[in-house]
Design an enzyme around this catalytic site. Structure first.
Site, PDB file in Angstrom:
ATOM      1  CB  SER A 291      -0.950  -0.067   1.204  1.00  0.00           C
ATOM      2  OG  SER A 291      -1.954   0.883   1.119  1.00  0.00           O
ATOM      3  CE  LYS A 316      -5.131  -1.885   0.614  1.00  0.00           C
ATOM      4  NZ  LYS A 316      -5.089  -0.525   0.093  1.00  0.00           N
ATOM      5  CD  GLN A 320      -8.756   0.436   0.863  1.00  0.00           C
ATOM      6  OE1 GLN A 320      -7.598   0.776   1.091  1.00  0.00           O
ATOM      7  NE2 GLN A 320      -9.068  -0.274  -0.203  1.00  0.00           N
TER       8      GLN A 320
END
Length: 472
Positions: A291, A316, A320
């Site tokens: 991420s 990833k 979000q």
């Protein structure tokens, strides 16, 4: 480790988070149920309450309906959290929590480790990225909603979590006993290596990480640093604005750091306002780098000319954001609202980023723990003996082989280890010997001298410093 799923790339405090009231990227998320939808859900609720053979908790039914919606998205990073779980999730963003210290996500009904936090009980025990947690204290986690699975992994400080793990490359499940503890994450650690090479390790991108990074970088530069190694191995991610803030210190003004693309293919491009650095930078990553770590890797590689070293990253590539105020009762919805792309437009989701220079760690970094219930003896042959041989070899007690067959040379090696540890010199690996082997191996792994990737990163920076000097 935490309440909810993986500490995903959160929008907290970022330039994109200001849109969380329902404009731009999030416009499609607002709006309630249509009349016929509300009627259908209300009817189902009434039918259950009126006809189910036991009393039901209405709030549990409503929570279950929301959980069902989130699960139907088939996205391990979107989830619903009740009030308690939501509070725990917020703690992780702030950088302190209690538990075993392993980021997890849900994939195909399985609880999968994204990364153990550096220095946490999980990391010390030997939990690895991509491990699948099958059971906790004998209870299966398969098919559980992620928040329920996480609540079973969590527990009071000092309590024991017995995990059964499925690991790629191991035929039999591996068992771990982990004592839960406080994981107060100091997210930035720095030191200077000989030759004026700075090393800054970032364990996750919490709200205070950007400020801490600036402090440590400024201190190293003040000491005459000539090159830098940034270490994001086993860093599972964190807050988007924080990683942008850190990347900006290395990416020259006007160059791309990251692009965020919504469902309508509209891209927000984040351009650096920084000025770049004159010294060489290398970034260390592994399969637990996810991420925000991957955003930093992509930005430094593609916009700042840094070298990436180590292993392929986790993969990833989604963003979000959390909605709690709208729900009004302390619960929280975490929803994937966009995907992020590297400066050159690559989407690394489920693929990860390849290092410029691949560097593997020694085999003993990923050795499985030894089952303590069976004593390993001369003439036996199994995977536990193989693990013991790998450990003995790493610690300098030369067993002569690492294939799982317990021969005389292995027995001599075990006796030498037992003598060094002041244990009974039986030549067999009993529970005490196995525990001592694992303890000594962890100490050995934590010694920077055994860290191939860190050594290679430092060597690469030294090479670039030398090349720069010869060009002047």
């Amino acid at each position: 480790m935490l309440g909810g799923s993986v500490l995903t790339l959160a929008l907290t405090g970022s330039s994109f988070a200001t849109q969380a009231t329902g404009q731009g990227v999030l416009a499609s998320i607002t709006g309630g149920l249509k009349q016929d939808e509300a009627k259908k859900i209300g009817t189902a609720l009434d039918l259950i309450q009126s006809n189910y053979y036991q009393d039901v908790d209405r709030s549990k039914l409503v929570d279950g309906a929301i959980n069902g919606m989130m699960q139907s998205l088939d996205d391990p990073y979107s989830s619903y959290m009740g009030k308690k779980t939501a509070e725990e999730f917020e703690e992780t963003i702030e950088g302190s929590f209690s538990g075993i210290g392993a980021e997890v996500s849900s994939e195909d009904g399985n609880v999968v480790v994204v990364s153990p936090i550096k220095g946490s009980p999980a990391e010390k025990a030997g939990i690895r990225a991509k491990d699948v947690i099958l059971t906790v204290n004998g209870e299966s986690l398969h098919g559980l909603e992620l928040n329920d699975a996480v609540s079973k992994i969590r527990g009071p400080k000092g309590s024991e979590a017995k995990l059964t793990i499925k690991r790629s490359g191991s035929t039999a499940p591996i068992e771990y006993s982990i004592v839960r503890g406080d994981v107060d994450v100091e997210t930035v650690k720095a030191h200077m290596e000989p030759g004026k090479i700075g090393v800054i390790e970032i364990t996750q991108f919490s709200l205070n990480t950007g400020e801490r990074f600036k402090q440590e970088l400024s201190k190293l530069e003040g000491e005459g640093m000539q090159g830098l190694v940034i270490d994001v191995r086993n860093n599972p991610g964190g807050v988007l604005s924080v990683v942008i803030d850190i990347a900006e210190q290395f990416v020259p003004k006007g160059k791309l750091i990251v692009q965020v693309e919504d469902k309508n293919k509209k891209r927000d491009q984040n351009l650096s306002k920084g000025s770049g650095k004159s010294y060489p930078v290398t970034l260390l990553m592994n399969k637990g780098s996810a991420s925000a770590s991957e955003i930093l890797a992509g930005a430094l590689q593609q916009s700042a000319g840094a070298k990436l070293m180590g292993e392929n990253s986790f993969g990833k590539g989604t963003v979000q954001t959390s909605f709690s105020k709208q729900l009004g009762d302390g619960s929280l919805l975490k929803i994937t609202i966009a995907k992020w792309l590297t400066p050159n437009g690559s989407w690394i989701h489920k693929k990860g980023i390849k290092p410029d220079i691949a560097v593997a760690q020694p085999d003993y970094f990923s050795v499985a723990p030894i089952n303590k219930e069976t004593t390993l003896k001369y003439n036996m042959n199994n995977t536990d003996i193989k693990s013991a041989q790998i450990m003995l070899d790493a610690l300098g007690f030369k067993p002569g082989r690492k294939d799982g067959f317990f021969d005389q040379k292995t027995e001599t090696s075990v006796k030498s280890f037992q003598k060094a540890q002041k244990l009974s010199e039986s030549g067999s690996v009993d529970a005490k010997t196995a525990e001592a082997l694992e303890t000594e191996l962890i100490k050995h792994i934590r010694d920077p001298k055994t860290d191939n990737q860190l050594k290679a990163g430092i060597a690469e920076v030294q090479k670039e410093i030398a090349a720069g000097a010869s060009n002047h």
